[in-house]
Motif scaffolding. Sequence first.
Motif, PDB file in Angstrom:
ATOM      1  N   GLU A   1      -4.657 -13.528   4.373  1.00 27.82           N
ATOM      2  CA  GLU A   1      -6.070 -13.247   4.641  1.00 27.82           C
ATOM      3  C   GLU A   1      -6.694 -12.518   3.460  1.00 27.82           C
ATOM      4  OE1 GLU A   1      -6.285  -9.176   7.081  1.00 27.82           O
ATOM      5  OE2 GLU A   1      -5.201 -10.738   8.177  1.00 27.82           O
ATOM      6  N   ILE A   2      -7.987 -12.767   3.269  1.00 28.36           N
ATOM      7  CA  ILE A   2      -8.739 -12.145   2.181  1.00 28.36           C
ATOM      8  C   ILE A   2     -10.010 -11.566   2.778  1.00 28.36           C
ATOM      9  CG2 ILE A   2      -9.883 -12.521  -0.039  1.00 28.36           C
ATOM     10  CD1 ILE A   2      -8.048 -15.007  -0.366  1.00 28.36           C
ATOM     11  N   THR A   3     -10.187 -10.269   2.630  1.00 29.21           N
ATOM     12  CA  THR A   3     -11.392  -9.592   3.128  1.00 29.21           C
ATOM     13  C   THR A   3     -12.037  -8.839   1.955  1.00 29.21           C
ATOM     14  OG1 THR A   3     -10.502  -7.396   3.690  1.00 29.21           O
ATOM     15  CG2 THR A   3     -10.089  -9.192   5.274  1.00 29.21           C
ATOM     16  N   PRO A   4     -13.248  -8.356   2.122  1.00 25.37           N
ATOM     17  CA  PRO A   4     -13.859  -7.584   1.032  1.00 25.37           C
ATOM     18  C   PRO A   4     -13.062  -6.345   0.637  1.00 25.37           C
ATOM     19  CG  PRO A   4     -15.529  -8.259   2.603  1.00 25.37           C
ATOM     20  CD  PRO A   4     -14.202  -8.590   3.224  1.00 25.37           C
ATOM     21  N   ASP A   5     -12.222  -5.848   1.549  1.00 19.07           N
ATOM     22  CA  ASP A   5     -11.490  -4.606   1.281  1.00 19.07           C
ATOM     23  C   ASP A   5     -10.084  -4.832   0.751  1.00 19.07           C
ATOM     24  OD1 ASP A   5     -13.612  -2.823   2.208  1.00 19.07           O
ATOM     25  OD2 ASP A   5     -13.215  -3.735   4.162  1.00 19.07           O
ATOM     26  N   GLU A   6      -9.314  -5.670   1.421  1.00 17.55           N
ATOM     27  CA  GLU A   6      -7.968  -5.943   0.941  1.00 17.55           C
ATOM     28  C   GLU A   6      -7.520  -7.327   1.369  1.00 17.55           C
ATOM     29  OE1 GLU A   6      -5.382  -2.867   2.429  1.00 17.55           O
ATOM     30  OE2 GLU A   6      -5.275  -3.737   4.437  1.00 17.55           O
ATOM     31  N   SER A   7      -6.463  -7.800   0.707  1.00 19.83           N
ATOM     32  CA  SER A   7      -5.942  -9.142   0.965  1.00 19.83           C
ATOM     33  C   SER A   7      -4.438  -9.056   1.145  1.00 19.83           C
ATOM     34  CB  SER A   7      -6.269 -10.070  -0.216  1.00 19.83           C
ATOM     35  OG  SER A   7      -7.656 -10.084  -0.487  1.00 19.83           O
ATOM     36  N   GLY A   8      -3.897  -9.974   1.955  1.00 21.23           N
ATOM     37  CA  GLY A   8      -2.457  -9.943   2.121  1.00 21.23           C
ATOM     38  C   GLY A   8      -1.955 -10.781   3.269  1.00 21.23           C
ATOM     39  N   TYR A   9      -0.666 -10.639   3.530  1.00 28.27           N
ATOM     40  CA  TYR A   9       0.026 -11.418   4.556  1.00 28.27           C
ATOM     41  C   TYR A   9      -0.268 -10.837   5.935  1.00 28.27           C
ATOM     42  CZ  TYR A   9       2.361 -13.576   0.605  1.00 28.27           C
ATOM     43  OH  TYR A   9       2.610 -14.264  -0.569  1.00 28.27           O
ATOM     44  N   SER A  10      -0.935 -11.622   6.761  1.00 28.62           N
ATOM     45  CA  SER A  10      -1.468 -11.125   8.030  1.00 28.62           C
ATOM     46  C   SER A  10      -0.404 -10.560   8.947  1.00 28.62           C
ATOM     47  CB  SER A  10      -2.207 -12.260   8.754  1.00 28.62           C
ATOM     48  OG  SER A  10      -3.291 -12.731   7.989  1.00 28.62           O
ATOM     49  N   LEU A  11       0.711 -11.244   9.085  1.00 26.67           N
ATOM     50  CA  LEU A  11       1.721 -10.835  10.062  1.00 26.67           C
ATOM     51  C   LEU A  11       2.731  -9.852   9.485  1.00 26.67           C
ATOM     52  CD1 LEU A  11       2.401 -14.258  11.831  1.00 26.67           C
ATOM     53  CD2 LEU A  11       0.676 -12.517  12.344  1.00 26.67           C
ATOM     54  N   THR A  12       3.000  -9.940   8.196  1.00 26.10           N
ATOM     55  CA  THR A  12       4.000  -9.077   7.567  1.00 26.10           C
ATOM     56  C   THR A  12       3.494  -7.657   7.378  1.00 26.10           C
ATOM     57  OG1 THR A  12       4.935 -10.973   6.403  1.00 26.10           O
ATOM     58  CG2 THR A  12       5.469  -8.793   5.542  1.00 26.10           C
ATOM     59  N   GLY A  13       2.224  -7.528   7.009  1.00 24.61           N
ATOM     60  CA  GLY A  13       1.677  -6.207   6.741  1.00 24.61           C
ATOM     61  C   GLY A  13       1.923  -5.761   5.319  1.00 24.61           C
ATOM     62  N   ALA A  14       1.554  -6.609   4.354  1.00 24.67           N
ATOM     63  CA  ALA A  14       1.706  -6.272   2.935  1.00 24.67           C
ATOM     64  C   ALA A  14       0.421  -6.680   2.231  1.00 24.67           C
ATOM     65  CB  ALA A  14       2.908  -7.009   2.339  1.00 24.67           C
ATOM     66  N   PHE A  15      -0.340  -5.690   1.734  1.00 22.44           N
ATOM     67  CA  PHE A  15      -1.700  -5.942   1.280  1.00 22.44           C
ATOM     68  C   PHE A  15      -1.957  -5.379  -0.112  1.00 22.44           C
ATOM     69  CE2 PHE A  15      -1.604  -5.573   5.891  1.00 22.44           C
ATOM     70  CZ  PHE A  15      -2.203  -6.767   6.282  1.00 22.44           C
ATOM     71  N   VAL A  16      -3.030  -5.896  -0.722  1.00 27.00           N
ATOM     72  CA  VAL A  16      -3.456  -5.425  -2.029  1.00 27.00           C
ATOM     73  C   VAL A  16      -4.976  -5.264  -2.000  1.00 27.00           C
ATOM     74  CG1 VAL A  16      -3.749  -7.747  -3.017  1.00 27.00           C
ATOM     75  CG2 VAL A  16      -3.242  -5.800  -4.531  1.00 27.00           C
ATOM     76  N   ASN A  17      -5.477  -4.303  -2.744  1.00 30.60           N
ATOM     77  CA  ASN A  17      -6.913  -4.147  -2.925  1.00 30.60           C
ATOM     78  C   ASN A  17      -7.481  -5.493  -3.394  1.00 30.60           C
ATOM     79  OD1 ASN A  17      -9.498  -3.614  -4.038  1.00 30.60           O
ATOM     80  ND2 ASN A  17      -8.908  -1.513  -4.560  1.00 30.60           N
ATOM     81  N   SER A  18      -8.486  -6.014  -2.706  1.00 31.53           N
ATOM     82  CA  SER A  18      -8.999  -7.345  -3.034  1.00 31.53           C
ATOM     83  C   SER A  18      -9.542  -7.432  -4.451  1.00 31.53           C
ATOM     84  CB  SER A  18     -10.083  -7.761  -2.034  1.00 31.53           C
ATOM     85  OG  SER A  18      -9.516  -8.037  -0.774  1.00 31.53           O
ATOM     86  N   GLN A  19      -9.971  -6.326  -5.004  1.00 31.90           N
ATOM     87  CA  GLN A  19     -10.447  -6.322  -6.382  1.00 31.90           C
ATOM     88  C   GLN A  19      -9.321  -6.652  -7.349  1.00 31.90           C
ATOM     89  OE1 GLN A  19     -12.279  -2.619  -7.605  1.00 31.90           O
ATOM     90  NE2 GLN A  19     -13.652  -3.694  -8.997  1.00 31.90           N
ATOM     91  N   CYS A  20      -8.089  -6.413  -6.928  1.00 34.90           N
ATOM     92  CA  CYS A  20      -6.923  -6.610  -7.792  1.00 34.90           C
ATOM     93  C   CYS A  20      -6.156  -7.892  -7.483  1.00 34.90           C
ATOM     94  CB  CYS A  20      -5.969  -5.419  -7.666  1.00 34.90           C
ATOM     95  SG  CYS A  20      -6.727  -3.837  -8.060  1.00 34.90           S
ATOM     96  N   LEU A  21      -6.614  -8.646  -6.479  1.00 29.79           N
ATOM     97  CA  LEU A  21      -5.944  -9.904  -6.170  1.00 29.79           C
ATOM     98  C   LEU A  21      -6.057 -10.834  -7.375  1.00 29.79           C
ATOM     99  CD1 LEU A  21      -4.512 -11.715  -4.081  1.00 29.79           C
ATOM    100  CD2 LEU A  21      -6.778 -12.503  -3.359  1.00 29.79           C
TER     101      LEU A  21
END
Length: 510
Positions: free
Chosen positions: A200-220
């Motif tokens: 998933e990709i949102t204005p705030d962060e992006s990452g694996y929806s079920l796993t729970g591993a995200f990155v600041n979307s600005q850095c994707l």
Amino acid sequence: MAGMKSFKSDVRIGHSLNEAERNHLDRRTKTVQKCLQQQSISCTKDEVPNIAVLGSGGGLRAMVGLLGSLSQLSEEGLLNCIMYLSGVSGSTWCMASLYNESDWSTKLETVKRNIIKRLTGPSVSSLVKGEKLLKYYLTKDNFSLTDVWAALFVAKMVNEINESGITKQRNHFSSDPYPIYNVIDKKCKYDKLNADCWFEITPDESGYSLTGAFVNSQCLGSQFKNGKKIKEQPEIDMLYLQGLCGSIIAEMEELLRLLLSLIQDKMEPADTSTSQKSDEQKGREVLLNLVHLNLCAMKDQDPEVFLQNLTELLKDVWIAIARSIEKIGGWIWGKTYNYLNNMTVEGVDHSVLNSEKREYEDAGLLINSPYFSVLRKERNIDLIISLDFSAGDPYQTVVQTAKMCQELHIPYPKVVIPSEDQTEPKDFYVFRGYNKAPTVIHIPLFNSINCKGEIKEYKKRYQTFQMNYTSEMITDLLKKAALNIINNKKNLLTEIKYVTEQKKMSKLLK
């Protein structure tokens, strides 16, 4: 994922919602509560149901269909009941246009008119699209066929080049549902039970929806190692995001052949009276050769003739792009630096952690609706409203999701399609939730109610791979989508009341 911690970096490990999303939901809850009161549904703030609207894929059909559905939800006084808006493929094209406007839901009719005007207005020129493609090539480490698809094809279909980054949407939608754009990890999708493919990709962060591993979307897209950014890359812009989310042809040779046929049909006969080709003719020949290149890569055939053609066609402006094909090596889709590279994260497949790069593509290649983004346990969704604009089987998304949820032990209602509806769907289905499962409403775009015996004709008229719609087609499609809301306002309110009462009961039992 017990014992996991958040890193003091742009990478965040954990199942909790990020702070920005939590703050938005807190504000949005008050809006939803007020909207429910206006519909004679009383509840305390803690009893407000979390309602998510899902927009499926379907190219321009999905883009226009979602626009018509949301507009009518607003007309019926129900749009402010919605907490989340999540989309895949063509629905994300609509979302990108909406969230480009600050607080779009407060001025939706004006926004809708502007979108329609843009879709039916003058086309983006071949030169502008070519310049955008060149910019992608010159500024990105991981140039791939997704860049080509976004700059040359998606820009034509949505009729704009939106260079805003997704993080510019932050704090611009305080009056709107929280947006979620969805793709899948190509390499993970073949191992659905052991690796989380939903991204998933949102204005705030992006990452694996079920796993729970995200990155600041600005850095994707930037390069990471051990959870630390080691090389900056440009933030992905909204045109590329739309190309990424809507890259349905990424793995489907038959669709590339269809694309090839469409381009050939539009090719103008060679003008033997002059050696000069129009920009439009050059543009079509470029697209033709790009599709041939991808087919060569799939079949491991020699692409030299097409490379030479591109070099000749683009020598004045894009010669660097033609030569870059050798660098790309196989025309990979959605190639992106992996922010989890070389990390140790419980619950994340080793194949993900050990790779420097990942490849993302259209989620419709697995399930053509973004259910798993709103099935994250921490989002606590009570009601899902599935707006399905898919071609083919009108029940496929809801049935596939039920099957996968059973395999993954994710709460989801039992899905049974009435035998009498197999040939022609109705316009409203409800699958009631139980044992912590959300209730799911499923609304097929074309159905026996709004099409009255003409479902096949409408499906034929609005095909997924059409590059544009006429003004009359857009108007008709908006009306068809709106009818599904108009005809079912009472049913929608019944289910909203039901999940509200269920939430009250569960609160009493705690």
